[in-house]
Design a protein around this motif. Structure first.
Motif, PDB file in Angstrom:
ATOM      1  N   ILE A 352       0.834  -1.211   0.000  1.00 32.38           N
ATOM      2  CA  ILE A 352       0.000   0.000   0.000  1.00 32.38           C
ATOM      3  C   ILE A 352       0.866   1.258   0.000  1.00 32.38           C
ATOM      4  O   ILE A 352       0.476   2.285  -0.558  1.00 32.38           O
ATOM      5  CB  ILE A 352      -0.988   0.011   1.184  1.00 32.38           C
ATOM      6  N   PHE A 353       2.059   1.185   0.606  1.00 28.04           N
ATOM      7  CA  PHE A 353       2.927   2.362   0.617  1.00 28.04           C
ATOM      8  C   PHE A 353       3.397   2.698  -0.794  1.00 28.04           C
ATOM      9  O   PHE A 353       3.338   3.872  -1.216  1.00 28.04           O
ATOM     10  CB  PHE A 353       4.130   2.117   1.529  1.00 28.04           C
ATOM     11  N   PHE A 354       3.843   1.715  -1.540  1.00 28.71           N
ATOM     12  CA  PHE A 354       4.350   2.001  -2.880  1.00 28.71           C
ATOM     13  C   PHE A 354       3.213   2.245  -3.878  1.00 28.71           C
ATOM     14  O   PHE A 354       3.405   2.943  -4.877  1.00 28.71           O
ATOM     15  CB  PHE A 354       5.273   0.874  -3.344  1.00 28.71           C
ATOM     16  N   LEU A 355       2.040   1.695  -3.603  1.00 30.17           N
ATOM     17  CA  LEU A 355       0.877   2.090  -4.405  1.00 30.17           C
ATOM     18  C   LEU A 355       0.582   3.566  -4.209  1.00 30.17           C
ATOM     19  O   LEU A 355       0.244   4.281  -5.178  1.00 30.17           O
ATOM     20  CB  LEU A 355      -0.345   1.245  -4.009  1.00 30.17           C
ATOM     21  N   MET A 356       0.701   4.038  -2.976  1.00 26.14           N
ATOM     22  CA  MET A 356       0.495   5.461  -2.704  1.00 26.14           C
ATOM     23  C   MET A 356       1.530   6.309  -3.431  1.00 26.14           C
ATOM     24  O   MET A 356       1.198   7.339  -4.039  1.00 26.14           O
ATOM     25  CB  MET A 356       0.570   5.725  -1.204  1.00 26.14           C
ATOM     26  N   LEU A 357       2.809   5.891  -3.403  1.00 22.20           N
ATOM     27  CA  LEU A 357       3.845   6.643  -4.102  1.00 22.20           C
ATOM     28  C   LEU A 357       3.567   6.720  -5.589  1.00 22.20           C
ATOM     29  O   LEU A 357       3.747   7.762  -6.227  1.00 22.20           O
ATOM     30  CB  LEU A 357       5.207   5.992  -3.861  1.00 22.20           C
ATOM     31  N   ILE A 358       3.138   5.610  -6.169  1.00 21.55           N
ATOM     32  CA  ILE A 358       2.881   5.578  -7.615  1.00 21.55           C
ATOM     33  C   ILE A 358       1.722   6.497  -7.977  1.00 21.55           C
ATOM     34  O   ILE A 358       1.795   7.262  -8.952  1.00 21.55           O
ATOM     35  CB  ILE A 358       2.595   4.134  -8.064  1.00 21.55           C
ATOM     36  N   THR A 359       0.642   6.451  -7.205  1.00 21.48           N
ATOM     37  CA  THR A 359      -0.503   7.323  -7.502  1.00 21.48           C
ATOM     38  C   THR A 359      -0.153   8.793  -7.313  1.00 21.48           C
ATOM     39  O   THR A 359      -0.577   9.647  -8.096  1.00 21.48           O
ATOM     40  CB  THR A 359      -1.703   6.954  -6.619  1.00 21.48           C
ATOM     41  N   LEU A 360       0.628   9.093  -6.274  1.00 21.67           N
ATOM     42  CA  LEU A 360       1.064  10.478  -6.086  1.00 21.67           C
ATOM     43  C   LEU A 360       1.937  10.935  -7.250  1.00 21.67           C
ATOM     44  O   LEU A 360       1.789  12.052  -7.754  1.00 21.67           O
ATOM     45  CB  LEU A 360       1.847  10.604  -4.775  1.00 21.67           C
ATOM     46  N   GLY A 361       2.869  10.084  -7.662  1.00 23.82           N
ATOM     47  CA  GLY A 361       3.744  10.441  -8.779  1.00 23.82           C
ATOM     48  C   GLY A 361       2.986  10.630 -10.071  1.00 23.82           C
ATOM     49  O   GLY A 361       3.233  11.583 -10.824  1.00 23.82           O
TER      50      GLY A 361
END
Length: 558
Positions: A352-361
């Motif tokens: 979920i952390f890297f999903l958040m990073l990807i969506t933010l990016g």
């Protein structure tokens, strides 16, 4: 002022291209981490993997080893003091050979505090001995090696030796070939970006509902987990405690301005491009306040998420917050994954952390590229606007090809390089020119009249003072400080060669010089004498009525 406005627009387009060349690569790193997280155990949890070195040491294991070494070193120092006392009691002094043998045996066990003890405290305690004996002690203590193997955490080695494999490069002098797995991850990012932008706001608007709202859900989940970790309170206390002396550091102001530019998007054309789809009478004043407030509150919320985990890491490693924290990619791809690996259910938290990073990016890269695409489609409606899907495909394909060097083994050095010399310095100049052009040349009164036509009332005196005096002055000061301290922006982990600094300034000037170059080009093409050309270049164009009642138009669109 159309010539000046167009020149700023072309500069922004070039800056957006530079940003797309490295920003999507960073999102590609997050995609790599996301796929690596789908395993029974996170690959950066422990050492012993093919990419790990002998210097790899887990955080918890390193703490236990440090405590054991400190105990052993203390025992060794006690032995030395016992030998010294025996020598003093026997009246014969210290045998130099025996002392040399003892120090040599203990050398690999001593850390910096033991070295200080032997070079400073011990000679003072032995001041009643002969100068020759003391000199022998100091000389032997100086022979104790002070440089020890630098230990690296599994998370650091995973990022540097598995994801980037930067050890296969020699910096910018030799970056090595493209890493296929990274190139594939970044290619996937560009595919997502294309299908989100190819139809304009019709496609991007639907995607943004996910990319804009999903990070808030993940942030709240991570916050709920972070505040329950041991040491989280200490990290949050450190986050909320003001350090007023930092305000004297120009780097703090530069970082704050950069944070606003990259998160809110002023200067990149994002807000202008997306707001151009609004109705003429849309309440832009309300939208501006709402957007700015949400942006700042989001950053404030993210601070709790980050510092609660930093406090946890400091508690586990028995260190201070300053020693744990890193800047830039190190915080996102080393410190936070390291903390996640130590949590229960680490695989879930990592996903979920890297999903958040990807969506933010993706949300950020949508805005920058959409601004450029919208501007060019509006400027050239017949050649580009009618073929938007093909134009977006060609544009993203060219940006991906130009971004391939950032996917090499030494690509991380180029990413930092492009971050500083691409948009980092140029965007400050562009934003200052925008502010000066609108509020000094076009005039605050004219700008206020335009807003009055839209909202039915003029902006207050507070906003007019900010626009005319405070904002341009503040931007100019930030620009000057950034130019004077550009070396600090590059960081200290890698020393960039001299030729790269020259190339960096050329990269910065390539976008900055768009403004005077285009203005001079239009000035030379304009009819009339020099005075007429200057007046036509910098004088605001007359407002003309439109088909919408009460709406005026400057006649600057194509």
């Amino acid at each position: 002022m159309k010539q000046t406005d167009d020149s700023v627009g072309y500069a922004i387009c070039l800056i957006d291209i530079y940003m797309g060349m490295y920003y999507n690569t960073i999102i590609g790193w997050a995609v790599y981490y996301l796929f690596a997280s789908f395993s029974s155990e996170l690959p950066w949890t422990k050492c012993g993997n093919p990419w790990n070195t002998d210097a790899c040491s887990p955080v918890t294991g390193r703490l236990n080893e440090s405590l054991a070494s400190t105990t052993m070193a203390t025992t060794t120092v006690d032995t030395i003091f016992a030998s010294t006392a025996n020598g003093l009691g026997g009246g014969g002094g210290i045998n130099g050979t025996t002392l040399a043998s003892t120090l040599s045996t203990a050398a690999h066990q001593l850390y910096h505090h033991e070295h200080h003890l032997l070079t400073s405290t011990l000679p003072t305690m032995l001041s009643n001995l002969s100068s020759t004996t003391v000199a022998t002690v100091v000389e032997m203590a100086g022979a104790v090696p002070t440089k020890h193997p630098v230990l690296a955490s599994p998370a650091r080695e995973f990022f540097e030796r598995q994801v980037l494999e930067q050890y296969k490069s020699n910096g910018l002098d030799f970056m090595g070939p493209v890493k296929p797995s990274l190139a594939l991850c970044v290619f996937g990012v560009f595919v997502l970006v294309y299908f989100s932008l190819w139809k304009g706001v019709r496609s991007a608007g639907k995607v943004v509902w996910v990319t804009a709202l999903a990070p808030y859900v993940v942030l709240l989940i991570l916050l709920a987990r972070g505040v329950t970790l041991p040491g989280a309170a200490e990290g949050i206390r450190y986050y909320l405690t003001p350090q007023w002396d930092k305000l004297n550091n120009s780097r703090v102001w530069i970082d704050a301005a950069s944070q606003i530019f990259f998160s809110l998007g002023p200067g990149f054309g994002t807000l202008l491009a997306l707001s151009s789809y609004n109705k003429f009478n849309n309440n832009c004043y309300r939208d501006a306040l709402l957007t700015s407030s949400i942006n700042c509150l989001t950053s404030f919320l993210a601070g709790f998420v980050i510092f609660s985990v930093l406090g946890y890491m400091a508690n586990v490693q028995n260190k201070s917050i300053e020693e744990v924290g890193l800047e830039g990619p190190g915080l996102v791809f080393i410190v936070y994954p390291e903390a996640i690996a130590m949590m229960k259910g680490s695989v879930f938290w990592s996903i979920i952390f890297f999903l958040m990073l990807i969506t933010l990016g993706l949300d950020s890269t949508f805005g920058g590229l959409e601004a450029m695409i919208t501007a060019l489609c509006d400027e050239y409606p017949r050649t580009i606007g009618r073929r938007r899907e093909l134009f977006v495909l060609i544009l993203l394909g060219l940006i991906y090809i130009c971004a391939l060097p950032t996917m090499t083994y030494g690509g991380v050095y180029l990413v930092n390089f492009l971050n500083v010399y691409g948009p980092g310095l140029a965007i400050l100049f562009v934003v200052f020119i925008e502010a000066a052009g609108v509020f000094w040349f076009y005039g605050v009164e004219n700008f206020s009249s335009d807003i009055e036509q839209m909202l039915g009332k003029k902006p207050s005196l507070f906003w007019r003072i900010c626009w005319k005096y405070i904002s341009p002055t503040f931007l100019f000061c930030i620009l000057v400080f950034s130019l004077l301290g550009y070396e600090d922006m590059l960081g200290e982990e890698y020393s960039y060669p001299e030729w790269s600094v020259a190339a960096g300034w050329a990269l910065t000037l390539s976008s900055v010089l768009c403004i005077p170059t285009y203005v001079i080009y239009k000035f030379l093409k304009s009819p009339g004498d020099c005075r007429d050309r200057l007046r036509r270049t910098f004088k605001p164009e007359p407002l003309i009525p439109t088909a919408i009642p009460g709406q005026l138009y400057t006649g600057t669109a194509v």
